[in-house]
Design an enzyme around this catalytic site. Structure first.
Site, short mmCIF file in Angstrom:
data_model
loop_
_atom_site.label_atom_id
_atom_site.label_comp_id
_atom_site.label_asym_id
_atom_site.label_seq_id
_atom_site.Cartn_x
_atom_site.Cartn_y
_atom_site.Cartn_z
N THR A 964 0.66 -0.74 0.27
CA THR A 964 -0.55 0.15 0.10
C THR A 964 0.76 1.40 -0.09
O THR A 964 0.70 1.73 -0.22
CB THR A 964 -1.15 0.15 0.99
OG1 THR A 964 0.09 -0.33 2.01
CG2 THR A 964 -2.24 -0.83 1.07
N CYS A 965 1.83 1.05 0.70
CA CYS A 965 2.37 2.54 0.24
C CYS A 965 3.02 2.48 -0.52
O CYS A 965 3.72 4.14 -0.78
CB CYS A 965 4.10 2.64 1.41
SG CYS A 965 4.11 2.44 3.51
#
Length: 997
Positions: A964-965
């Protein structure tokens, strides 16, 4: 003709033979000298006359009270001097000669000496008190000399007496119309009727409401907007005359000299009621008596001390109401009264056969300061005068702040007399038309620019005594509007410095004037500083480490921020886009490049020591500039603000080590002991005890889950609105107050780490964080039914009392009096706005004040206030919460591919076909899966840069995985579309709790 009355003196004052003096009632005499009296004055020791340019004086008392009664010529070094004015004071006199180019003082021995300090200046008015004197020059400067025991010179308390003329610096820039000196006090009057007084105030003669001496010029506020056109000072009292004939008096009233039918002192200006309705055209004060002239009836009234007959009514008494002077038997109706003179024990009326200035409501032009007008500009433009004369005129006008501040006054309906902290009194149409003429003549405008730059601006007073001195700051931008680039840049630079040099009170008034500017002038002001700022930002991006450019840029942007706040507060039509400087994005790109170079160096790219030092210097230079600019955010668009947040250089890593099964407990425990430095200046890294090796995917998951837990009804931290879409703080606590502090820290951490979180609050929260007062619209957002009912009350066209509302309300189960001073107060048409304001204020502010302050304290513990305040409330909500503008086409367009994938790869084609077939909720679940955000970032879907990477090491049974980052999707190469659909839907619908392995 000269009429006089009062204490016994030589018959005819030596102006004519005694047998040619006419005697009237009450000791009034008249004389018609062969040589007409051009000017005269009466003081304590002398009466002085000017005839044919020559001066003569009659001593009223000697050193021991004796006098010989003879008219004498003062002792002069040059007997060819031509005098034009004389003013007698307590012990001597001041004389004006040679068209105002020479000022002389006369002592008790009637010896005249040139006054030092006024060389090369043209004086237009003089005034003399007991022991001090004043002079007003053609360019509007006031000079003083003499005794300063009571502050009568206006030169600050610590300044000693002076034998040479000293400028009153605090009045620099004030366009003065008249000056007057009393016994030991001083007064001046501005062109727009503002009255300033200073000096001795033992009897309230300054009109300031007390008896404290003043050592600097002080505005008599109670006379503001009274259209004052004349002032006169007595021994210890003062009188003013308003346009239309109203007389105010104040100060010592012991002899009745105030005319108020009493012998009491007055500390505030008070109308002389007995003269109300009379069109008084002149007022003059003697030492203890007062004379006024009523123009319509040609009557002189007197009041005050009449013990020596100086009232001219036959009564040797103290008289406290105006009474006519008995002139009828000595006055020839062919004569007009030109001037009244009141001395200590004498009174005079100077008559002329030819009508003089029939109304003293307007100052005599020959005694007025130089101002710029349309006719003067037309004369310059036409070239009717020689260039030498024109240059001289330009130098006189544009080197004097007082001259310019007295120009372009709005005289229609006497508007400029309404001069105040809210009304500047300028005729803006005249300003624009006049400066447009100048700008069209290159030779003229170049000379004007030279004078303004070299003479006017360097001498501007940063601490003006009155608001009229601020008109110049409205005129200069309009002058600069038509200049060439280089001229514009130089003048803008100098003007910006002077604006910021103004004291806070003066800047506040200037901001008020800006708020009232016509739209085109306000827009010009914004354009001026916006364009100059943009040019400097471009130069900064190219020219390295230039401190001068940085200094001037910050000044321009500070002023832009001031104007921006003005436009917001005044609800002007100037939009935020008018302030934005897009070139600042280039500055951010430069800083990003430097930061990347520094990062490469840390990762092992070889740089020399000199290169490293240069890199650090540049990094510090640009960081400092941007840190300063961020505190002035009006020039940043939203993209620039977000980019700055994203590319900030943080000092290190702040770690949270948590158990998945005790998320809030561990989180709160570690946040309690965290320092501001670590919370604000370090990026967040989250570790879980179950898997300490993985950090990159944990931060967004952490925020997602911790906010879900905090905002859930079970937490009892917040209260939901009726339709359960938004939350607000409770009025009654169900949990420890400390939790709101920690909740605030978590919100601050999310902001500091560019994380979008689930924070279901109305806009009111973000307004309050930015010190913006919430309004009814914010209540409508949170509670539509209640808010709209309040809106209905405001809009109700009939009597609101028919609906029966009271200022007593019920909120969160508690009865509340919105007006505790009046319980049960009924809402009416007159107070309904107050009712609604108090209702909104109670719900969104007062009822939750304690809880909100804890939340706010925690929030700003975790993030810098200057970073937060660069956003508008709507923007701040978007940064923290995101938005719901789901543009899936942009997501697809911005997606990039890695490994064996490319846009036309069969798996990618199948993937997007499957994505297009997902329901809206499933697409939102996919966004959450790939980014960790439930909503779109504030910059829109274009801010989501998804990467799809092929994973050949995954089997057909593997689900897609997301980092997700980095918005990275690891996608197996599935054999068919059906498998791909099934696996994608299973992945995005998979429970995303920390408790699922």
């Amino acid at each position: 003709m000269l009429c006089y009355w009062g204490a016994q003196v030589r018959e005819g004052f030596g102006l004519s033979q005694p047998d040619r003096v006419r005697h009237g009632n009450y000791g009034i005499r008249s004389v018609c000298p062969k040589s007409a009296v051009q000017d005269m004055s009466a003081g304590r020791s002398f009466v002085g006359f000017i005839r044919n340019g020559k001066v003569s004086v009659l001593r009223l008392r000697g050193e021991n009270g004796d006098h010989d009664g003879k008219l004498k010529q003062p002792q002069l070094k040059n007997d060819k001097i031509i005098f034009i004015s004389i003013v007698c004071g307590g012990a001597g006199a001041v004389l004006l000669a040679d068209g105002g180019r020479q000022v002389l003082t006369m002592d008790k021995s009637i010896v005249c000496s040139p006054l030092k300090g006024l060389e090369n200046r043209q004086v237009i008015q003089i005034a003399c008190g007991d022991q001090h004197s004043m002079a007003l020059t053609k360019d509007g400067q006031l000079f003083v000399w003499g005794d300063n025991t009571h502050g009568q010179l206006g030169l600050e308390k610590e300044q000693p007496s002076s034998l040479t003329a000293q400028p009153v610096k605090s009045l620099c820039g004030i366009p003065l119309a008249q000056i007057s000196a009393g016994g030991d006090h001083s007064f001046v009057l501005s062109l727009s009727g503002v009255v300033f007084g200073w000096g001795k105030n033992s009897a309230g003669q300054l009109g300031l409401g007390d008896t404290t001496d003043r050592h600097v010029p002080t505005v008599v506020n109670s006379l503001n907007r009274k259209k004052t056109v004349s002032i006169s000072c007595g021994g210890e009292h003062t009188a003013t005359l308003s346009k239309g004939g109203t007389v105010f008096t104040f100060g010592s009233g012991g002899f009745g000299q105030l005319g108020h039918n009493s012998f009491e002192d007055e500390h505030h200006p008070r109308v002389v009621a007995e003269l109300w309705g009379s069109k008084v055209s002149q007022v003059t004060c003697g030492r203890r008596h007062t004379l006024v002239l009523v123009e319509s009836s040609k009557l002189i009234y007197s009041f005050g001390c009449g013990m020596q007959g100086q009232l001219g009514n036959g009564e040797m008494i103290k008289q406290s109401v105006p009474f006519p002077v008995g002139l009828s038997t000595v006055c020839d109706h062919a004569y007009m009264i030109e001037k009244l003179i009141a001395g200590e024990n004498h009174s005079f009326a100077l008559f002329f056969k030819e009508p003089g200035n029939e109304s003293d409501s307007k100052p005599n032009p020959s005694r007025g300061i130089l101002t710029l007008d349309d006719r003067m500009i037309d004369r310059w433009v036409s070239g009717s005068d020689s260039w030498k004369v024109i240059k001289k005129d330009i130098n006189k006008v544009f080197s004097s702040a007082a001259s310019l501040n007295g120009s372009f006054l709005k005289t229609s309906c006497d508007e400029h007399y309404q001069m105040s902290e809210e009304h500047c009194g300028l005729d803006f149409d005249l300003v624009k038309a006049s400066f447009a003429k100048l700008s069209n003549n290159e030779r003229l405008i170049s000379e004007v620019v030279r004078v303004v730059q070299q003479t006017l601006l360097p001498d501007l007073n940063p601490n003006p005594a009155g608001v009229e001195a601020l008109r110049l700051y409205l005129l200069l931008p309009e002058l600069i509007r038509g200049l060439q680039e280089q001229q514009r840049t130089e003048l803008t630079k100098a003007m910006a410095s002077k604006i910021l040099d103004l004291n806070p009170a003066a800047r506040k008034v200037l901001e008020m004037y800006w708020s009232k500017l016509p739209d085109d002038m306000l827009k010009n002001l914004v354009d001026l500083f916006q364009k100059e700022s943009a040019m400097l930002i471009v130069r900064i991006s190219v020219v390295k480490l230039n401190s001068d450019i940085k200094k001037h840029l910050l000044k321009y942007v500070r002023i832009l921020q001031m104007v921006y706040q003005v436009c917001r507060s005044a609800h002007r039509d100037i939009t935020k886009s008018d302030f934005i400087i897009h070139e600042v994005n280039g500055l951010l790109d430069v800083l990003q490049t430097i930061n990347e170079d520094a990062n490469n160096n840390r990762q092992g790219v070889a740089l020399t020591t000199r290169q490293i030092q240069a890199l650090v210097a540049q990094q510090n230079y640009y960081n400092t500039i941007l840190e300063n600019l961020i505190s002035l955010p009006c020039i940043f668009n939203l993209e620039a603000k977000c980019n700055y947040m994203k590319n900030r250089v943080l000092k290190g890593c702040f770690q949270l080590i948590l158990r998945r099964t005790a998320l809030l407990e561990d989180c709160f425990s570690q946040l309690r002991t965290a320092s501001k430095q670590h919370l604000r200046g370090y990026w967040l890294a989250v570790f879980y005890t179950e898997d300490l090796r993985r950090t990159d995917v944990n931060k967004r998951d952490f925020f997602l889950n911790v906010f879900k837990e905090l905002c859930a009804p079970e937490s009892q931290l917040l209260r939901e609105n009726d339709n359960k879409t938004l939350s607000w703080f409770p009025t009654k606590l169900s949990v420890e107050k400390e939790k709101y502090f920690l909740f605030g820290i978590l919100c601050g951490l999310a902001f500091n780490n560019n994380s979008v979180v689930n924070l279901p609050f109305p806009l009111a929260l973000f307004k309050k964080l930015l010190n913006v007062k919430p309004c009814l619209e914010d209540l409508i957002e949170f509670s539509p039914v209640l808010g709209k009912s309040l809106r209905y009350i405001l809009d109700y066209s009939d009597d609101v009392r028919e609906m029966g509302p009271l200022f007593t309300i019920t909120w969160d189960g508690t009865d509340v009096e919105l007006d505790p001073a009046e319980p049960g107060k009924v809402v009416t048409n007159y107070n309904r706005t107050e009712f609604v304001d108090k209702y909104v204020d109670y719900i969104l502010n007062k009822s939750v004040e304690e809880v909100f302050e804890e939340f706010k304290r925690g929030f700003f513990n975790a993030c810098d206030r200057c970073l937060v305040e660069m956003f508008e409330p709507e923007e701040l909500r978007g940064v923290l919460v995101g938005n719901e503008e789901y543009d899936w086409d942009i997501l697809k367009k911005n997606t990039t591919y890695e490994g064996s994938f490319y846009a036309e790869h069969p798996t990618i084609i199948s993937f997007w076909e499957v994505f297009d077939e997902l329901t809206p909720n499933e697409k939102k679940c996919f966004l959450l899966f790939i980014t960790g955000f439930e909503k779109v970032p504030i910059l829109g879907m274009s801010a989501v840069k998804m990467r799809v990477r092929s994973r050949f090491d995954f089997t057909q049974d593997h689900l897609p995985e997301a980092l997700t980052c980095h918005a990275l999707l690891d996608l197996p190469v599935y054999q068919n579309k059906e498998t791909l659909r099934a696996k994608v839907i299973e992945a995005i619908n998979h429970k995303r709790g920390f408790w699922e392995e």
